[in-house]
Design a protein around this motif. Structure first.
Motif, PDB file in Angstrom:
ATOM      1  N   UNK A  69       0.828  -1.211   0.000  1.00 24.33           N
ATOM      2  CA  UNK A  69       0.000   0.000   0.000  1.00 24.33           C
ATOM      3  C   UNK A  69       0.861   1.259   0.000  1.00 24.33           C
ATOM      4  N   UNK A  70       1.928   1.257   0.775  1.00 22.70           N
ATOM      5  CA  UNK A  70       2.827   2.404   0.840  1.00 22.70           C
ATOM      6  C   UNK A  70       3.446   2.694  -0.529  1.00 22.70           C
ATOM      7  N   UNK A  71       3.950   1.653  -1.175  1.00 21.76           N
ATOM      8  CA  UNK A  71       4.556   1.826  -2.497  1.00 21.76           C
ATOM      9  C   UNK A  71       3.522   2.270  -3.529  1.00 21.76           C
ATOM     10  N   UNK A  72       2.341   1.672  -3.464  1.00 23.01           N
ATOM     11  CA  UNK A  72       1.281   2.038  -4.412  1.00 23.01           C
ATOM     12  C   UNK A  72       0.905   3.508  -4.251  1.00 23.01           C
ATOM     13  N   UNK A  73       0.848   3.972  -3.014  1.00 22.17           N
ATOM     14  CA  UNK A  73       0.535   5.382  -2.767  1.00 22.17           C
ATOM     15  C   UNK A  73       1.643   6.280  -3.318  1.00 22.17           C
ATOM     16  N   UNK A  74       2.882   5.932  -3.043  1.00 21.50           N
ATOM     17  CA  UNK A  74       4.017   6.724  -3.530  1.00 21.50           C
ATOM     18  C   UNK A  74       4.036   6.803  -5.051  1.00 21.50           C
ATOM     19  N   UNK A  75       3.604   5.724  -5.690  1.00 21.89           N
ATOM     20  CA  UNK A  75       3.647   5.649  -7.155  1.00 21.89           C
ATOM     21  C   UNK A  75       2.323   6.043  -7.806  1.00 21.89           C
ATOM     22  N   UNK A  76       1.371   6.494  -7.005  1.00 26.75           N
ATOM     23  CA  UNK A  76       0.035   6.858  -7.495  1.00 26.75           C
ATOM     24  C   UNK A  76      -0.585   5.731  -8.308  1.00 26.75           C
ATOM     25  N   UNK A  77      -0.444   4.516  -7.797  1.00 27.81           N
ATOM     26  CA  UNK A  77      -0.949   3.337  -8.496  1.00 27.81           C
ATOM     27  C   UNK A  77      -2.473   3.278  -8.442  1.00 27.81           C
ATOM     28  N   UNK A  78      -3.062   2.860  -9.538  1.00 27.01           N
ATOM     29  CA  UNK A  78      -4.508   2.675  -9.597  1.00 27.01           C
ATOM     30  C   UNK A  78      -4.957   1.498  -8.729  1.00 27.01           C
ATOM     31  N   UNK A  79      -4.027   0.664  -8.317  1.00 24.62           N
ATOM     32  CA  UNK A  79      -4.356  -0.510  -7.513  1.00 24.62           C
ATOM     33  C   UNK A  79      -4.347  -0.234  -6.010  1.00 24.62           C
ATOM     34  N   UNK A  80      -4.040   0.982  -5.614  1.00 26.85           N
ATOM     35  CA  UNK A  80      -3.964   1.312  -4.195  1.00 26.85           C
ATOM     36  C   UNK A  80      -5.252   0.959  -3.457  1.00 26.85           C
ATOM     37  N   UNK A  85      -8.059  -2.477   0.395  1.00 27.24           N
ATOM     38  CA  UNK A  85      -9.238  -3.305   0.675  1.00 27.24           C
ATOM     39  C   UNK A  85      -8.832  -4.730   1.047  1.00 27.24           C
ATOM     40  N   UNK A  86      -7.880  -5.287   0.321  1.00 25.08           N
ATOM     41  CA  UNK A  86      -7.417  -6.643   0.634  1.00 25.08           C
ATOM     42  C   UNK A  86      -6.786  -6.696   2.025  1.00 25.08           C
ATOM     43  N   UNK A  87      -6.023  -5.664   2.365  1.00 24.03           N
ATOM     44  CA  UNK A  87      -5.391  -5.621   3.680  1.00 24.03           C
ATOM     45  C   UNK A  87      -6.448  -5.490   4.775  1.00 24.03           C
ATOM     46  N   UNK A  88      -7.414  -4.629   4.569  1.00 26.28           N
ATOM     47  CA  UNK A  88      -8.495  -4.458   5.556  1.00 26.28           C
ATOM     48  C   UNK A  88      -9.255  -5.766   5.737  1.00 26.28           C
ATOM     49  N   UNK A  89      -9.514  -6.460   4.638  1.00 29.23           N
ATOM     50  CA  UNK A  89     -10.206  -7.752   4.712  1.00 29.23           C
ATOM     51  C   UNK A  89      -9.364  -8.756   5.498  1.00 29.23           C
ATOM     52  N   UNK A  90      -8.077  -8.782   5.247  1.00 25.60           N
ATOM     53  CA  UNK A  90      -7.202  -9.718   5.944  1.00 25.60           C
ATOM     54  C   UNK A  90      -7.189  -9.426   7.443  1.00 25.60           C
ATOM     55  N   UNK A  91      -7.135  -8.158   7.817  1.00 23.66           N
ATOM     56  CA  UNK A  91      -7.079  -7.796   9.228  1.00 23.66           C
ATOM     57  C   UNK A  91      -8.341  -8.233   9.992  1.00 23.66           C
ATOM     58  N   UNK A  92      -9.457  -8.347   9.291  1.00 23.07           N
ATOM     59  CA  UNK A  92     -10.702  -8.725   9.971  1.00 23.07           C
ATOM     60  C   UNK A  92     -10.890 -10.248  10.075  1.00 23.07           C
TER      61      UNK A  92
END
Length: 96
Positions: A69-80, A85-92
């Motif tokens: 997520x950090x890298x995607x944000x830095x790179x303005x990735x469309x997949x951020x 969402x995948x990380x939030x799902x995993x945490x739950x």
């Protein structure tokens, strides 16, 4: 598309092939190699996080999800949004 991008894509596809063949240890090894070879690739970290999560390696998975997520944000990735969402799902999900 750069050569480096293509090489990362090829390594990622090798890992996916191992996963499809149910050789999960080999898939994890290739996903790990992918983050080593391409440390600035958020997709590599995201895929490795998912592989670690499937292997019940929670702390390592969390670190990889966060890095993706950090890298995607830095790179303005469309997949951020998807990575978050995948990380939030995993945490739950319940952890062993």
């Amino acid at each position: 598309m750069s050569r480096r991008h293509l090489e990362g894509f090829m390594v990622h596809n090798i890992a996916l092939e191992y996963k499809e063949l149910k050789n999960f240890a080999a898939a994890r090894a290739v996903f790990k190699a992918n983050v080593t070879l391409f440390p600035d690739n958020p997709q590599a970290h995201h895929s490795y996080a998912k592989a670690l999560a499937e292997n019940k390696q929670s702390q390592r998975a969390i670190a990889q999800y966060q890095l993706a997520a950090q890298l995607a944000k830095q790179q303005s990735s469309q997949l951020l949004t998807q990575y978050r969402a995948d990380f939030a799902d995993y945490k739950t999900r319940p952890k062993p």
